[in-house]
Scaffold this active site. Sequence first.
Site, PDB file in Angstrom:
ATOM      1  N   ASP A  42       0.861  -1.183   0.000  1.00 14.20           N
ATOM      2  CA  ASP A  42       0.000   0.000   0.000  1.00 14.20           C
ATOM      3  C   ASP A  42       0.898   1.234   0.000  1.00 14.20           C
ATOM      4  OD1 ASP A  42      -3.243   0.239   1.086  1.00 14.20           O
ATOM      5  OD2 ASP A  42      -2.030   2.066   0.931  1.00 14.20           O
ATOM      6  N   GLU A 166     -15.013  -9.412  -4.569  1.00  9.93           N
ATOM      7  CA  GLU A 166     -15.058  -9.880  -3.181  1.00  9.93           C
ATOM      8  C   GLU A 166     -16.464  -9.663  -2.616  1.00  9.93           C
ATOM      9  OE1 GLU A 166     -12.846 -11.667  -1.413  1.00  9.93           O
ATOM     10  OE2 GLU A 166     -14.663 -11.740  -0.211  1.00  9.93           O
ATOM     11  N   PHE A 167     -16.971 -10.683  -1.917  1.00 10.76           N
ATOM     12  CA  PHE A 167     -18.337 -10.583  -1.375  1.00 10.76           C
ATOM     13  C   PHE A 167     -18.362 -10.519   0.146  1.00 10.76           C
ATOM     14  CE2 PHE A 167     -18.832 -12.545  -5.570  1.00 10.76           C
ATOM     15  CZ  PHE A 167     -19.799 -11.731  -6.122  1.00 10.76           C
ATOM     16  N   LYS A 221     -21.094  -8.553  -9.310  1.00  9.97           N
ATOM     17  CA  LYS A 221     -20.750  -7.900  -8.039  1.00  9.97           C
ATOM     18  C   LYS A 221     -21.653  -6.681  -7.803  1.00  9.97           C
ATOM     19  CE  LYS A 221     -18.891  -6.408  -4.416  1.00  9.97           C
ATOM     20  NZ  LYS A 221     -19.084  -7.009  -3.120  1.00  9.97           N
ATOM     21  N   CYS A 277     -19.838   0.759   0.308  1.00 10.12           N
ATOM     22  CA  CYS A 277     -20.109   0.159  -1.004  1.00 10.12           C
ATOM     23  C   CYS A 277     -21.542   0.232  -1.531  1.00 10.12           C
ATOM     24  CB  CYS A 277     -19.635  -1.283  -0.990  1.00 10.12           C
ATOM     25  SG  CYS A 277     -17.837  -1.352  -0.857  1.00 10.12           S
ATOM     26  N   GLN A 279     -24.143   2.310  -1.493  1.00  7.99           N
ATOM     27  CA  GLN A 279     -24.539   3.514  -2.237  1.00  7.99           C
ATOM     28  C   GLN A 279     -23.633   3.714  -3.454  1.00  7.99           C
ATOM     29  OE1 GLN A 279     -25.778   7.145  -0.208  1.00  7.99           O
ATOM     30  NE2 GLN A 279     -24.158   8.204  -1.282  1.00  7.99           N
ATOM     31  N   LYS A 280     -22.340   3.581  -3.231  1.00 13.33           N
ATOM     32  CA  LYS A 280     -21.371   3.767  -4.327  1.00 13.33           C
ATOM     33  C   LYS A 280     -21.665   2.821  -5.493  1.00 13.33           C
ATOM     34  CE  LYS A 280     -17.258   1.568  -3.634  1.00 13.33           C
ATOM     35  NZ  LYS A 280     -16.975   0.554  -4.656  1.00 13.33           N
TER      36      LYS A 280
HETATM   37  P1  NAD Z   1      -9.854   0.905   1.400  1.00 14.56           P
HETATM   38  O1  NAD Z   1      -9.967   2.349   1.103  1.00 14.56           O
HETATM   39  O2  NAD Z   1     -10.021   0.413   2.798  1.00 14.56           O
HETATM   40  O3  NAD Z   1      -8.425   0.367   0.894  1.00 14.56           O
HETATM   41  C1  NAD Z   1      -7.880   0.698  -0.343  1.00 14.56           C
HETATM   42  C2  NAD Z   1      -6.365   0.884  -0.168  1.00 14.56           C
HETATM   43  O4  NAD Z   1      -5.758   1.018  -1.445  1.00 14.56           O
HETATM   44  C3  NAD Z   1      -5.988   2.142   0.612  1.00 14.56           C
HETATM   45  O5  NAD Z   1      -5.253   1.778   1.777  1.00 14.56           O
HETATM   46  C4  NAD Z   1      -5.143   2.963  -0.369  1.00 14.56           C
HETATM   47  O6  NAD Z   1      -4.048   3.629   0.251  1.00 14.56           O
HETATM   48  C5  NAD Z   1      -4.627   1.883  -1.306  1.00 14.56           C
HETATM   49  N1  NAD Z   1      -4.222   2.376  -2.618  1.00 14.56           N
HETATM   50  C6  NAD Z   1      -4.893   3.191  -3.473  1.00 14.56           C
HETATM   51  N2  NAD Z   1      -4.174   3.373  -4.601  1.00 14.56           N
HETATM   52  C7  NAD Z   1      -3.031   2.673  -4.466  1.00 14.56           C
HETATM   53  C8  NAD Z   1      -1.898   2.464  -5.299  1.00 14.56           C
HETATM   54  N3  NAD Z   1      -1.828   2.999  -6.517  1.00 14.56           N
HETATM   55  N4  NAD Z   1      -0.898   1.700  -4.833  1.00 14.56           N
HETATM   56  C9  NAD Z   1      -0.954   1.128  -3.606  1.00 14.56           C
HETATM   57  N5  NAD Z   1      -2.008   1.283  -2.772  1.00 14.56           N
HETATM   58  C10 NAD Z   1      -3.047   2.047  -3.207  1.00 14.56           C
HETATM   59  O7  NAD Z   1     -10.908   0.185   0.442  1.00 14.56           O
HETATM   60  P2  NAD Z   1     -11.642  -1.221   0.670  1.00 14.56           P
HETATM   61  O8  NAD Z   1     -12.799  -1.047   1.573  1.00 14.56           O
HETATM   62  O9  NAD Z   1     -10.614  -2.248   0.984  1.00 14.56           O
HETATM   63  O10 NAD Z   1     -12.232  -1.476  -0.789  1.00 14.56           O
HETATM   64  C11 NAD Z   1     -11.388  -1.796  -1.870  1.00 14.56           C
HETATM   65  C12 NAD Z   1     -12.258  -2.252  -3.029  1.00 14.56           C
HETATM   66  O11 NAD Z   1     -12.961  -3.445  -2.669  1.00 14.56           O
HETATM   67  C13 NAD Z   1     -13.330  -1.251  -3.466  1.00 14.56           C
HETATM   68  O12 NAD Z   1     -13.488  -1.329  -4.852  1.00 14.56           O
HETATM   69  C14 NAD Z   1     -14.578  -1.760  -2.778  1.00 14.56           C
HETATM   70  O13 NAD Z   1     -15.748  -1.406  -3.474  1.00 14.56           O
HETATM   71  C15 NAD Z   1     -14.379  -3.257  -2.817  1.00 14.56           C
HETATM   72  N6  NAD Z   1     -15.045  -4.015  -1.753  1.00 14.56           N
HETATM   73  C16 NAD Z   1     -15.035  -3.557  -0.469  1.00 14.56           C
HETATM   74  C17 NAD Z   1     -15.623  -4.317   0.551  1.00 14.56           C
HETATM   75  C18 NAD Z   1     -15.623  -3.856   1.984  1.00 14.56           C
HETATM   76  O14 NAD Z   1     -16.209  -4.547   2.811  1.00 14.56           O
HETATM   77  N7  NAD Z   1     -15.004  -2.759   2.343  1.00 14.56           N
HETATM   78  C19 NAD Z   1     -16.192  -5.561   0.234  1.00 14.56           C
HETATM   79  C20 NAD Z   1     -16.164  -5.996  -1.089  1.00 14.56           C
HETATM   80  C21 NAD Z   1     -15.579  -5.220  -2.076  1.00 14.56           C
HETATM   81  C1  UGA Z   2     -21.935  -5.456   1.814  1.00 13.89           C
HETATM   82  C2  UGA Z   2     -22.330  -6.827   1.261  1.00 13.89           C
HETATM   83  O1  UGA Z   2     -23.118  -7.510   2.237  1.00 13.89           O
HETATM   84  C3  UGA Z   2     -21.093  -7.654   0.923  1.00 13.89           C
HETATM   85  O2  UGA Z   2     -21.483  -8.878   0.320  1.00 13.89           O
HETATM   86  C4  UGA Z   2     -20.213  -6.855  -0.043  1.00 13.89           C
HETATM   87  O3  UGA Z   2     -19.033  -7.573  -0.317  1.00 13.89           O
HETATM   88  C5  UGA Z   2     -19.862  -5.517   0.570  1.00 13.89           C
HETATM   89  O4  UGA Z   2     -21.096  -4.808   0.893  1.00 13.89           O
HETATM   90  C6  UGA Z   2     -19.095  -4.631  -0.344  1.00 13.89           C
HETATM   91  O5  UGA Z   2     -19.140  -4.789  -1.542  1.00 13.89           O
HETATM   92  O6  UGA Z   2     -18.483  -3.722   0.225  1.00 13.89           O
HETATM   93  P1  UGA Z   2     -21.110  -4.534   4.161  1.00 13.89           P
HETATM   94  O7  UGA Z   2     -21.447  -3.216   3.565  1.00 13.89           O
HETATM   95  O8  UGA Z   2     -19.781  -4.712   4.773  1.00 13.89           O
HETATM   96  O9  UGA Z   2     -21.242  -5.673   3.041  1.00 13.89           O
HETATM   97  O10 UGA Z   2     -22.172  -4.919   5.280  1.00 13.89           O
HETATM   98  P2  UGA Z   2     -23.711  -5.400   5.199  1.00 13.89           P
HETATM   99  O11 UGA Z   2     -23.902  -6.444   6.215  1.00 13.89           O
HETATM  100  O12 UGA Z   2     -24.132  -5.718   3.831  1.00 13.89           O
HETATM  101  O13 UGA Z   2     -24.487  -4.102   5.714  1.00 13.89           O
HETATM  102  C7  UGA Z   2     -24.572  -2.933   4.923  1.00 13.89           C
HETATM  103  C8  UGA Z   2     -25.488  -1.928   5.582  1.00 13.89           C
HETATM  104  O14 UGA Z   2     -26.850  -2.386   5.531  1.00 13.89           O
HETATM  105  C9  UGA Z   2     -25.178  -1.710   7.067  1.00 13.89           C
HETATM  106  O15 UGA Z   2     -25.332  -0.360   7.382  1.00 13.89           O
HETATM  107  C10 UGA Z   2     -26.221  -2.553   7.765  1.00 13.89           C
HETATM  108  O16 UGA Z   2     -26.513  -2.094   9.057  1.00 13.89           O
HETATM  109  C11 UGA Z   2     -27.396  -2.380   6.825  1.00 13.89           C
HETATM  110  N1  UGA Z   2     -28.364  -3.487   6.923  1.00 13.89           N
HETATM  111  C12 UGA Z   2     -28.010  -4.745   6.550  1.00 13.89           C
HETATM  112  C13 UGA Z   2     -29.643  -3.227   7.379  1.00 13.89           C
HETATM  113  O17 UGA Z   2     -29.985  -2.083   7.709  1.00 13.89           O
HETATM  114  N2  UGA Z   2     -30.549  -4.267   7.459  1.00 13.89           N
HETATM  115  C14 UGA Z   2     -30.218  -5.524   7.102  1.00 13.89           C
HETATM  116  O18 UGA Z   2     -31.093  -6.428   7.196  1.00 13.89           O
HETATM  117  C15 UGA Z   2     -28.918  -5.783   6.637  1.00 13.89           C
END
Ligand code: NAD
Ligand code: UGA
Length: 475
Positions: A42, A166-167, A221, A277, A279-280
């Site tokens: 990172d 990733e899910f 996804k 995620c 909303q985005k």
């Molecule tokens: P995050 O912001 O926590 O982490 C991303 C990291 O990437 C940061 O630490 C940043 O410094 C680093 N980064 C950015 N550009 C870089 C570069 N050029 N070289 C090296 N490092 C770099 O994000 P996240 O929550 O881990 O999400 C990452 C991706 O996974 C997003 O596309 C998100 O939509 C997806 N995703 C997230 C979740 C989740 O639960 N957070 C679940 C499934 C999918």
């Molecule tokens: C969600 C998905 O569940 C994951 O499968 C996915 O990988 C991830 O987004 C992602 O792409 O980032 P996450 O946002 O970490 O995971 O958590 P969730 O359990 O899905 O909850 C999301 C929001 O919905 C939270 O604010 C939670 O409180 C709310 N929620 C969830 C409710 O209000 N009601 C529910 O029944 C379930």
Amino acid sequence: MIASPFLNSPIKICCIGAGYVGGPTMAMIAKQCPDIQVHVVDLNQARIDQWNSDVLPVYEPGLDDVVREARGRNLTFSSRVETAIRESNIIFIAVNTPTKSFGIGAGRAANLEFIEKCARQIAECSTGHKIVVEKSTLPVRTAEAVKRILNSSAKDATFDVLSNPEFLAEGTAVQDLLQPDRVLIGGESSEAVERLAQVYGRWIPREKILTTNLWSSELSKLTANAFLAQRVSSINAISALCEATGADVDEVARAIGTDSRIGPKFLKSSVGFGGSCFQKDILNLVYLCEHFGLREVAQYWEQVVIMNDYQKRRFSERIVRTMFHTVSDKKIAIWGFAFKKDTNDTRESPAIHICRDLLEERARLVVYDPQVPEKQIRSELEACFQDSNGRLSETHKKLIETNVSVVKDVYVSAQEAHAIAVLTEWDEFKTIDCGRVYEEMRRPAFVFDGRNVLDRKAWLDRGFEVHSIGRPGVS
Ligand code: NAD
Ligand code: UGA
């Protein structure tokens, strides 16, 4: 299985991005595959330092043990991006893909700047053959752009590009990674798909490893998140009707959730969904639909976000309306600031929006969250008051300074409070001594349970006026 020397050479993995996804997913791969070297990199040195310390940057139940087992053995965290790319043959990209805040598609499209930078850097540092894996959530057909950048910029390298979204959900990431419902791999080269499938196949049954073409994988996804968020918005829409009619949303959810076609999950009515995620990704889907001229489809999905905004706003308005139409100078205990329980993540947390609305009404907020540090709470509140140029007015700065305090004890937060607003469903709130809380609060003692986690009857019996989501208020 295809017999190929490429498939049999030792795997070395690197992951660009050590965030909520890169850190836990790579830690799990390293734990389950002790013979595979996994290097997570990172640009953010502070984050890397935390991954190498005893206090990880991500709070996730069970993650400490996973990291402890593999770190120093076959799991490395560093900021040496180029070295990591050079030494690996499978490169995951797990960088952030936030909503664009400027230019074309601002407020809707995904900002792919970080993805493109990674692709360019991979192209520059690579020799030989590499498999590049999209782990970040991306708009459909991003792999096409990634492939073009890789192939046009590389000097001495060839690439296969795979989509492997990733899910995992935060708060249950370790369990989700250990026993996922499925792993999805999209790609054109069956050899590359098989190579990645072999990694997951070490601990995940092969029938759970689904393979598709690239575009289906990328779109699945976005679609999964849209469907999940849609369920939350659907039950939240019904919660408004329940409050108006005297029905109970949890009873309705139970009644419909027993229908096997509907199922019981993701029917918990709340103060609104948050997280980085949902909303985005929906806005990204909306943007894609608009781009392809599918106006009705775009409008359909956008409504999920509109309903969520309504739910958050409805909750803060209910607080103000119930408390005699003014919360000015009244003390409100905010229980929970994370977007859900068991995480320290506050991105897009509904708590931010509700606190902002209450601060606009000049309430005094005392925030308690077991995992979110004060600095993070203040910085989220400052960010939400900034204008489109990122400026924070003196009035808002002062408002946050004077009207927000953050405490480390849930009982202290309620002392002399006029109301409590439960905004995150932390388990510890279920077992709070409501008698003790009641003694120290102002009367009438209002409770607004934005997660329906409190024992409503016990709190009512103790004398509280309880307002739950999806039920009429009772005193
Ligand atoms: P995050 O912001 O926590 O982490 C991303 C990291 O990437 C940061 O630490 C940043 O410094 C680093 N980064 C950015 N550009 C870089 C570069 N050029 N070289 C090296 N490092 C770099 O994000 P996240 O929550 O881990 O999400 C990452 C991706 O996974 C997003 O596309 C998100 O939509 C997806 N995703 C997230 C979740 C989740 O639960 N957070 C679940 C499934 C999918
Ligand atoms: C969600 C998905 O569940 C994951 O499968 C996915 O990988 C991830 O987004 C992602 O792409 O980032 P996450 O946002 O970490 O995971 O958590 P969730 O359990 O899905 O909850 C999301 C929001 O919905 C939270 O604010 C939670 O409180 C709310 N929620 C969830 C409710 O209000 N009601 C529910 O029944 C379930």
